[in-house]
Each structure stands twice: as C-alpha cells, then as structure tokens.
Design a protein around this motif. Structure first.
Motif, PDB file in Angstrom:
ATOM      1  N   ALA A  26      -6.099   6.204   7.582  1.00  0.00           N
ATOM      2  CA  ALA A  26      -5.765   5.589   6.290  1.00  0.00           C
ATOM      3  C   ALA A  26      -5.496   6.671   5.240  1.00  0.00           C
ATOM      4  CB  ALA A  26      -6.904   4.671   5.850  1.00  0.00           C
ATOM      5  N   GLN A  27      -6.338   7.704   5.236  1.00  0.00           N
ATOM      6  CA  GLN A  27      -6.127   8.772   4.259  1.00  0.00           C
ATOM      7  C   GLN A  27      -4.787   9.458   4.492  1.00  0.00           C
ATOM      8  OE1 GLN A  27      -7.624   9.202   1.525  1.00  0.00           O
ATOM      9  NE2 GLN A  27      -9.151   7.658   2.065  1.00  0.00           N
ATOM     10  N   MET A  28      -4.476   9.687   5.739  1.00  0.00           N
ATOM     11  CA  MET A  28      -3.208  10.327   6.078  1.00  0.00           C
ATOM     12  C   MET A  28      -2.024   9.438   5.653  1.00  0.00           C
ATOM     13  SD  MET A  28      -2.298  11.650   9.843  1.00  0.00           S
ATOM     14  CE  MET A  28      -1.560  10.091  10.254  1.00  0.00           C
ATOM     15  N   LEU A  45      -2.334  -0.475   5.650  1.00  0.00           N
ATOM     16  CA  LEU A  45      -3.800  -0.484   5.643  1.00  0.00           C
ATOM     17  C   LEU A  45      -4.358  -1.866   5.975  1.00  0.00           C
ATOM     18  CD1 LEU A  45      -3.556   2.396   4.589  1.00  0.00           C
ATOM     19  CD2 LEU A  45      -5.318   1.865   2.899  1.00  0.00           C
ATOM     20  N   LEU A  46      -3.728  -2.905   5.443  1.00  0.00           N
ATOM     21  CA  LEU A  46      -4.190  -4.261   5.772  1.00  0.00           C
ATOM     22  C   LEU A  46      -4.024  -4.523   7.269  1.00  0.00           C
ATOM     23  CD1 LEU A  46      -2.791  -6.359   2.781  1.00  0.00           C
ATOM     24  CD2 LEU A  46      -5.201  -6.132   3.415  1.00  0.00           C
ATOM     25  N   MET A  47      -2.884  -4.062   7.797  1.00  0.00           N
ATOM     26  CA  MET A  47      -2.645  -4.286   9.226  1.00  0.00           C
ATOM     27  C   MET A  47      -3.669  -3.546  10.071  1.00  0.00           C
ATOM     28  SD  MET A  47      -0.992  -5.995  11.347  1.00  0.00           S
ATOM     29  CE  MET A  47       0.414  -6.764  10.547  1.00  0.00           C
ATOM     30  N   ARG A  48      -4.009  -2.304   9.657  1.00  0.00           N
ATOM     31  CA  ARG A  48      -4.998  -1.539  10.433  1.00  0.00           C
ATOM     32  C   ARG A  48      -6.369  -2.214  10.334  1.00  0.00           C
ATOM     33  NH1 ARG A  48      -5.397   3.401  13.554  1.00  0.00           N
ATOM     34  NH2 ARG A  48      -3.138   3.364  13.362  1.00  0.00           N
ATOM     35  N   ALA A  49      -6.678  -2.768   9.155  1.00  0.00           N
ATOM     36  CA  ALA A  49      -7.950  -3.488   9.017  1.00  0.00           C
ATOM     37  C   ALA A  49      -7.979  -4.686   9.959  1.00  0.00           C
ATOM     38  CB  ALA A  49      -8.129  -3.941   7.564  1.00  0.00           C
ATOM     39  N   GLN A  50      -6.840  -5.370  10.068  1.00  0.00           N
ATOM     40  CA  GLN A  50      -6.771  -6.527  10.976  1.00  0.00           C
ATOM     41  C   GLN A  50      -6.931  -6.089  12.421  1.00  0.00           C
ATOM     42  OE1 GLN A  50      -4.185  -9.973  10.366  1.00  0.00           O
ATOM     43  NE2 GLN A  50      -3.031  -9.340  12.164  1.00  0.00           N
ATOM     44  N   ILE A  64      -9.714  -2.210   0.454  1.00  0.00           N
ATOM     45  CA  ILE A  64      -8.394  -1.553   0.435  1.00  0.00           C
ATOM     46  C   ILE A  64      -7.870  -1.465  -1.003  1.00  0.00           C
ATOM     47  CG2 ILE A  64      -5.977  -1.890   1.127  1.00  0.00           C
ATOM     48  CD1 ILE A  64      -7.142  -2.950   3.829  1.00  0.00           C
ATOM     49  N   ALA A  65      -8.112  -2.500  -1.792  1.00  0.00           N
ATOM     50  CA  ALA A  65      -7.702  -2.456  -3.204  1.00  0.00           C
ATOM     51  C   ALA A  65      -8.369  -1.272  -3.902  1.00  0.00           C
ATOM     52  CB  ALA A  65      -8.080  -3.774  -3.894  1.00  0.00           C
ATOM     53  N   ILE A  73      -6.490  -8.939  -6.936  1.00  0.00           N
ATOM     54  CA  ILE A  73      -5.521 -10.045  -6.835  1.00  0.00           C
ATOM     55  C   ILE A  73      -4.199  -9.583  -6.238  1.00  0.00           C
ATOM     56  CG2 ILE A  73      -4.710  -9.696  -9.224  1.00  0.00           C
ATOM     57  CD1 ILE A  73      -4.906 -13.042  -7.330  1.00  0.00           C
ATOM     58  N   ARG A  74      -3.815  -8.321  -6.500  1.00  0.00           N
ATOM     59  CA  ARG A  74      -2.537  -7.815  -5.971  1.00  0.00           C
ATOM     60  C   ARG A  74      -2.592  -7.712  -4.436  1.00  0.00           C
ATOM     61  NH1 ARG A  74      -0.436  -9.651  -9.512  1.00  0.00           N
ATOM     62  NH2 ARG A  74      -0.312  -8.789 -11.604  1.00  0.00           N
ATOM     63  N   VAL A  75      -3.698  -7.226  -3.926  1.00  0.00           N
ATOM     64  CA  VAL A  75      -3.823  -7.102  -2.470  1.00  0.00           C
ATOM     65  C   VAL A  75      -3.962  -8.500  -1.851  1.00  0.00           C
ATOM     66  CG1 VAL A  75      -5.091  -6.017  -0.570  1.00  0.00           C
ATOM     67  CG2 VAL A  75      -4.886  -4.838  -2.765  1.00  0.00           C
ATOM     68  N   LEU A  76      -4.677  -9.359  -2.558  1.00  0.00           N
ATOM     69  CA  LEU A  76      -4.809 -10.740  -2.069  1.00  0.00           C
ATOM     70  C   LEU A  76      -3.436 -11.409  -1.976  1.00  0.00           C
ATOM     71  CD1 LEU A  76      -6.839 -13.040  -1.344  1.00  0.00           C
ATOM     72  CD2 LEU A  76      -6.643 -13.764  -3.727  1.00  0.00           C
ATOM     73  N   GLU A  77      -2.586 -11.139  -2.968  1.00  0.00           N
ATOM     74  CA  GLU A  77      -1.232 -11.716  -2.951  1.00  0.00           C
ATOM     75  C   GLU A  77      -0.465 -11.274  -1.700  1.00  0.00           C
ATOM     76  OE1 GLU A  77      -0.438 -11.959  -7.784  1.00  0.00           O
ATOM     77  OE2 GLU A  77       0.247 -10.223  -6.634  1.00  0.00           O
ATOM     78  N   VAL A  78      -0.590 -10.004  -1.375  1.00  0.00           N
ATOM     79  CA  VAL A  78       0.120  -9.476  -0.200  1.00  0.00           C
ATOM     80  C   VAL A  78      -0.434 -10.127   1.072  1.00  0.00           C
ATOM     81  CG1 VAL A  78       0.583  -7.413   1.180  1.00  0.00           C
ATOM     82  CG2 VAL A  78       0.665  -7.289  -1.319  1.00  0.00           C
TER      83      VAL A  78
END
Ligand code: FES
Length: 375
Positions: A26-28, A45-50, A64-65, A73-78
């Motif tokens: 994620a850092q990379m 990052l969301l995909m890697r979390a999934q 992740i936010a 809310i922005r990450v939730l929207e995505v």
C-alpha cells in the motif's frame, strides 16, 4: 442501479489493518502518485483490502481514508459506487459471479443461476450453510463470445454447462479451486472457434476470378456472391478441373456452398472434408497408424490440449490410447498437427511426453513428471 449499503453493524469487525505484506504494498502504491494526489490510490487500496479480508468492511474504508487523508464519506462513495467491491461477507472459498447480460442469458445463464440457487443459496449475496460459498448476478464481464460464463475471484470460467458449473463449485468448496483451469471449458483456444480456426485455414489457396468470357446475360456477376472460404477452395477445384471449367456465378457458388456444407456436415466422409479444408490426406504415408476401437480406451482428454471434440477426431483416426500417441514420430506428429490445424501446438504442449507419462503410470506418473495434475 441497485442500492448498495454497508453490511449491518453486527457483522462489521471493530478494526482493520493491512497485514505486513499488504501494508508495504500500500505504501509503495501511494508513492506512485504525486504529493497531494495520494487519494488516487483509493481504488487499488480498497481492492487489496477486499482481497485480504474477502469483503470491504466499514473499518477498512475508514482506515484507508486515514491513510490517504480523505474524508470517510469520499471513500464510502467509491466503495458503494463500484459493484466490484463486496460490502457484505461473501463465501470464503468462492463468490460466484454469474454474468446475466444478454449474450450469456441467451446461451444459458439462467441455468447457471439455477445451479447457484440449488447448490449455494436461493438468494444472491447469501452465504451457504458453511459460509464457504455465495453468488450474485453481474453485468457483462467481457467474455460474451464464450457465453455463458462466471467469474470467481479474478478468473473467468467460460462456455459453461450447468453440470460443469456444479463441478467447478464443488472443487472450490473442497478448497481445490486452484486445480480448475480457467477460461473456456470446451475445446477452443481463448475465443477462437470451437475445434480450431475455421476461416483463412488455407492461406495459400489462390482466389480465382471468373473468366470475363463466362459472363452472359442472365448470369449474376461473378464477384457478387463471395463463396465461403471452404467453398472458394472447392470452387477453385472445380475451375481447375482439366475437363470442365465452370464460371463462378451466383448459382454455381450457391451450389458449391451447398455441396460443401453437405459434405462437411456428413461426419462419415472425413476424407472429403479433409480435401475441402486443405487438411493432409488421410492416405498420406505419415498418418499415424490407427486401430479399431478397443474394449477399453484411454481418456485422451487428460493430455493438455485435447478436449472432447479433438478426442472425437482422434477416435475417428483410430487413436484411442496413450501408448499410440506416445509412439508418434516427428512426421506423424506433424501430420496430426496439420490435420487438426493446430499450428505446432502438439509440439508446444509436448503430447508425446504427456502421453508417455500417462501410459506409464497414469495420473500419478503425470504428476511426478510435470509436478501437476493432468487437466
Ligand atoms: S454478456 Fe456475459 S460476458 Fe458479456
């Protein structure tokens, strides 16, 4: 568009953290973007979390936010916008995504959905009793030519019958999903025609124009009816016949087409079909020796590159056992390769080595030699 909400609080974990490997990744990934634009990494990052937890949790969204300096809310929207993100727990061994868009629907997606309903759960996004499986219907996955299909994790399984999907689900449920070869589940390479290419099969065959003198009133122009590739070969044969020269007219081309279709549809005339498609002659001295069907035949489909249709063709040629394939000399391999229009695949897949292993000790020997199960 469906309403997508986060899972109920009672299934949400209290916290989320990337494991060590994923945290470094994620850092990379964040560093790929210019300073101040780190939020561009939100989707990966969301995909890697999934991929890590199986689904996107509320805690993952918030974590992740924080990593990207974004409002929750922005990450939730995505996460709620893209249907690729699973917002509820899905099967731990497989989440089957059945394409239900028109081409797949026309080719049997409803039957695949019926399989999911009976084998997994009646409703989509519902776990089976052991929590290992779930399913959903999705929109086109871009494999329409191989419809119907499903996607499991990142792989697609195409040209499916209900029975094949049942077997695939069973393999995943048994924790052996990695053994199932993704892609078409019939005898075709990627999205090529079933059984091998059917067009441009005779690239060297000259395309002859009808002689101008052949035109006469009432005849359709020679170029007005493009015969099929096979018919063109046949028409050439007619034209170059020493005794009779027949101009290509609408009528003669249609007759040639009808003749070709009749011939190729008749499986009892392999020699005729071979002649038309430019295959090597069945009388060729390099054709491997065949035998009459023995009481017990080997499952030639265990050889990588042999599907049910190719196996049928091999049977027509009198090839029924691994030992026969294992004994093929180079010229014989070339003859079969050319007959199947395989363009070197027999050598590339090393059928002889595979057949030798299978003839010697079946699947066990194959695993010993190749380090994996035969397909
Ligand atoms: S319609 Fe199913 S993959 Fe395109």
């Amino acid at each position: 568009m469906s309403v997508r909400r986060l899972a109920e609080d009672n299934v949400q974990p209290a916290a989320f953290a990337f494991n060590r490997e994923n945290a470094a990744w994620a850092q990379m990934t964040i560093q790929k973007y210019p300073k101040g634009r780190e939020q561009s990494a939100v989707i990966p990052l969301l995909m890697r979390a999934q991929e890590q937890d199986g689904w996107v949790t509320k805690a993952a969204i918030e974590s992740i936010a924080d990593m990207l300096g974004m409002a929750y809310i922005r990450v939730l929207e995505v996460a709620t916008f893209y249907t690729q993100f699973q917002l509820k727990p899905v099967g731990t061994r497989a989440h089957v995504q059945v394409c239900g868009t028109t081409p797949c629907m026309l080719r049997g997606a409803e039957d695949l959905i019926r399989v999911c309903k009976s084998k997994i759960a009646h409703d989509p996004f519902t776990l089976n009793e052991s929590g290992t499986l779930s399913w959903e219907e999705v929109e086109c996955q871009g494999a329409c030519v191989n419809a119907p299909m499903v996607m499991i994790f990142k792989d697609t399984y195409e040209d499916l019958t209900p029975e094949q999907l049942e077997q695939i689900i069973d393999r995943f449920d048994a924790g052996k999903g990695a053994d199932v070869a993704p892609g078409p589940q019939i005898d075709r390479i990627f999205s090529a025609p079933e059984g091998g290419p059917t067009t441009l099969a005779t690239p060297d065959a000259p395309v002859k124009k009808a002689p101008a003198a052949a035109k006469k009133a009432g005849d359709a122009p020679a170029v007005s009816v493009p015969p099929s590739n096979a018919a063109r070969v046949k028409t050439d044969a007619i034209e170059t016949n020493a005794a009779v020269k027949t101009p290509v007219t609408a009528k003669s081309a249609a007759a040639a087409n009808a003749k070709v279709e009749g011939d190729t549809a008749d499986k009892s005339k392999p020699a005729k079909a071979a002649e038309i498609s430019g295959k090597p002659s069945l009388e060729d001295k390099n054709r491997p020796a065949g035998m009459s069907r023995p009481g017990s035949v080997d499952d030639l489909k265990l050889i990588s590159g042999v599907g049910p249709k190719i196996e049928g063709t091999l049977h027509e040629l009198g090839i029924f056992t691994f030992a026969q394939v294992a004994s093929w000399k180079k010229v014989e391999r070339e003859w079969v390769d050319s007959y199947l229009n395989f363009k070197g695949r027999i050598e590339r897949d090393d059928w002889v080595k595979q057949a030798k292993a299978l003839a010697k000790g079946g699947e066990a020997e194959y695993i010993k030699v190749f380090g994996k199960k035969p397909r």
